[in-house]
Design a protein around this motif. Structure first.
Motif, PDB file in Angstrom:
ATOM      1  N   MET A   1       0.734  -1.423  -0.315  1.00 48.46           N
ATOM      2  CA  MET A   1      -0.321  -0.174  -0.027  1.00 48.46           C
ATOM      3  C   MET A   1       1.037   0.765   0.193  1.00 48.46           C
ATOM      4  O   MET A   1       1.803   1.193   0.865  1.00 48.46           O
ATOM      5  N   ALA A   2       0.292   2.001  -0.549  1.00 52.42           N
ATOM      6  CA  ALA A   2       1.317   3.099  -1.110  1.00 52.42           C
ATOM      7  C   ALA A   2       0.718   4.699  -0.292  1.00 52.42           C
ATOM      8  O   ALA A   2      -0.490   4.033   0.166  1.00 52.42           O
TER       9      ALA A   2
ATOM     10  N   ASN B   1       1.248   6.600   2.608  1.00 49.92           N
ATOM     11  CA  ASN B   1       1.135   6.617   3.826  1.00 49.92           C
ATOM     12  C   ASN B   1       2.135   7.884   4.431  1.00 49.92           C
ATOM     13  O   ASN B   1       2.465   8.180   5.152  1.00 49.92           O
TER      14      ASN B   1
ATOM     15  N   GLU C   1      -3.470   0.365  12.023  1.00 47.09           N
ATOM     16  CA  GLU C   1      -4.929  -0.013  11.647  1.00 47.09           C
ATOM     17  C   GLU C   1      -5.884   0.239  13.485  1.00 47.09           C
ATOM     18  O   GLU C   1      -5.115  -0.137  14.399  1.00 47.09           O
TER      19      GLU C   1
ATOM     20  N   TYR D   1     -11.661  -1.968  -1.323  1.00 50.16           N
ATOM     21  CA  TYR D   1     -10.385  -2.623  -0.659  1.00 50.16           C
ATOM     22  C   TYR D   1      -9.773  -3.916  -1.479  1.00 50.16           C
ATOM     23  O   TYR D   1      -9.155  -4.161  -1.650  1.00 50.16           O
TER      24      TYR D   1
ATOM     25  N   LYS E   1      -9.124  -4.082  -4.828  1.00 49.22           N
ATOM     26  CA  LYS E   1      -7.936  -3.049  -5.345  1.00 49.22           C
ATOM     27  C   LYS E   1      -6.940  -4.166  -4.575  1.00 49.22           C
ATOM     28  O   LYS E   1      -5.743  -4.586  -5.426  1.00 49.22           O
ATOM     29  N   TYR E   2      -6.734  -4.635  -3.728  1.00 48.92           N
ATOM     30  CA  TYR E   2      -5.881  -5.877  -2.512  1.00 48.92           C
ATOM     31  C   TYR E   2      -5.980  -7.444  -3.248  1.00 48.92           C
ATOM     32  O   TYR E   2      -4.698  -8.145  -2.667  1.00 48.92           O
TER      33      TYR E   2
ATOM     34  N   ARG F   1      -8.550  -7.066   3.475  1.00 47.09           N
ATOM     35  CA  ARG F   1      -8.722  -6.454   3.460  1.00 47.09           C
ATOM     36  C   ARG F   1      -8.658  -6.771   4.778  1.00 47.09           C
ATOM     37  O   ARG F   1      -9.650  -7.812   5.765  1.00 47.09           O
TER      38      ARG F   1
ATOM     39  N   ARG G   1      -7.195  -0.414   7.668  1.00 49.19           N
ATOM     40  CA  ARG G   1      -5.830   1.009   7.490  1.00 49.19           C
ATOM     41  C   ARG G   1      -7.081   2.411   7.133  1.00 49.19           C
ATOM     42  O   ARG G   1      -6.839   3.576   6.978  1.00 49.19           O
ATOM     43  N   SER G   2      -8.514   1.792   6.443  1.00 48.53           N
ATOM     44  CA  SER G   2      -9.209   2.919   6.582  1.00 48.53           C
ATOM     45  C   SER G   2      -9.838   3.770   7.030  1.00 48.53           C
ATOM     46  O   SER G   2     -10.579   4.808   6.860  1.00 48.53           O
TER      47      SER G   2
ATOM     48  N   GLU H   1      -6.859   6.310  11.965  1.00 48.57           N
ATOM     49  CA  GLU H   1      -5.641   6.595  11.785  1.00 48.57           C
ATOM     50  C   GLU H   1      -4.638   8.192  11.569  1.00 48.57           C
ATOM     51  O   GLU H   1      -3.627   8.679  12.355  1.00 48.57           O
TER      52      GLU H   1
END
Length: 352
Positions: free
Chosen positions: A1-2, A4, A17, A111, A114-115, A118, A125-126, A130
């Motif tokens: 994951m970019a 950050n 998280e 998520y 994409k990944y 999750r 992380r969403s 955070e």
């Protein structure tokens, strides 16, 4: 994951998280020799933390910051500042019902697409949790620039608006009520409205206004790294933000140039400030003011149709501890991101 990290010279990287062991961050570029006021950091953390009043999420977290590096005898050393914020009150079982379901208007579906994986516990992380790390970095950034004053406050909740110009408000009253609105009458109406929304099992959005004073002339760059562009990026990176406008904002589009132009005084200040303290992407020494719009929190305690990971539409009811209105807790986050942007441009200016 970019994605950050935020900033160029004053650079903040966050990790962790919502239901992991801890959140944390690394601050690069903080100059050495800054005497830190740890109590001020704790105050900002307390303003953001959950469980602080009856109108926010009742998750109980002390949000105690543990600094691991970059500080010696109370002063910054100029090396990376590492810190963690332990999670102590996770209730991951509250999210077992969404293990295979995508909540409406959450990041769950994108998520997974994409990944291919999750963390469904609180959004992983969403999660807006955070942002605790951002508040730490912002609190230190404020202490880099003590002459600059940053004050954010709630200016609307749903249909209830505080239209009083910020110049007529007493910022010392922002913390006098749980809504963080400096007008006592408006704050009481907003609070009652949030309580009613919560009873309905629903949520509501609002607007945070931020005012930055005593900014020197010259922060910001004239092309891609405009000050207002970086402030906009910073604010739009905050969870639930749907809009950003500074100065006259969208209302300026309805004005004539003869009405909108800020005419000069002999000392370089301007008679009006529809520019919002920024011209050509560079601060002009006048107050910077902007507004940040937050959507209603997506998790509601009502039954709605959701999508599961097999493509079926299924009913789902929200569970867990969630804010009926996020804007009161967003106030210190808006201030923190503004401080990070200003600290970054302050350091960039010193390279000339």
């Amino acid at each position: 994951m970019a994605g950050n990290s935020f900033g160029t010279l004053y650079k903040v990287t966050t990790f962790g998280e919502s239901h992991g062991e801890a959140l944390g961050g690394i601050i690069d570029g903080c100059p050495p020799g800054i005497q830190l006021d740890f109590e001020a950091i704790e105050v900002d953390m307390a303003r953001r933390k959950p469980g602080q009043s009856a109108i926010v999420t009742q998750r109980k977290e002390p949000d105690a910051v543990q600094f691991l590096s970059g500080i010696f005898e109370g002063k910054t050393t100029g090396t990376p500042i590492g810190f963690i914020i332990p999670n102590t009150n996770q209730k991951s079982d509250d999210y077992s019902h969404i293990k295979d379901n995508y909540r409406p208007s959450h990041a769950d579906y994108v998520y997974d697409q994409k990944y291919g994986f999750r963390d469904y516990r609180g959004g992983g992380r969403s999660s807006a949790r955070e942002t605790a790390s951002r508040v730490v970095a912002g609190a230190i950034a404020k202490q880099m620039l003590p002459e600059i004053k940053i004050n954010a406050y709630v200016s609307s909740v749903g249909p209830i608006h505080l239209d009083t110009p910020y110049q007529e408000l007493d910022f010392s009253k922002i913390e006098s009520n749980p809504v963080r609105c400096p007008d006592e009458k408006s704050a009481a109406i907003m609070e009652e409205y949030i309580r009613d929304i919560r009873k309905q099992g629903d949520t509501v959005g609002g607007v945070v206004t931020c005012v930055i004073q005593n900014v020197p002339v010259g922060l910001g760059e004239p092309v891609f790294d405009k000050l207002h562009a970086e402030l906009g990026k910073a604010m739009l990176s905050i969870n639930a933000v749907k809009g950003f406008e500074y100065g006259s904002g969208f209302s300026g589009s309805e004005m004539k140039g003869s009405e909108h132009n800020d005419l000069y005084n002999p000392d370089g200040t301007t008679k009006t400030n529809l520019s919002g303290g920024i011209q050509g992407g560079i601060s002009n020494g006048m107050d910077i003011y902007f507004r940040v719009a937050f959507k209603p929190v997506a998790t509601i305690m009502q039954t709605q149709d959701s999508l599961d990971n097999k493509g079926n539409i299924t009913p789902m009811t929200g569970k867990g501890r969630h804010d009926p209105c996020v804007v009161p807790r967003a106030v210190p986050i808006v201030e923190a991101m503004a401080a990070i942007v200003l600290a970054d441009f302050y350091l960039i200016n010193k390279t000339y």
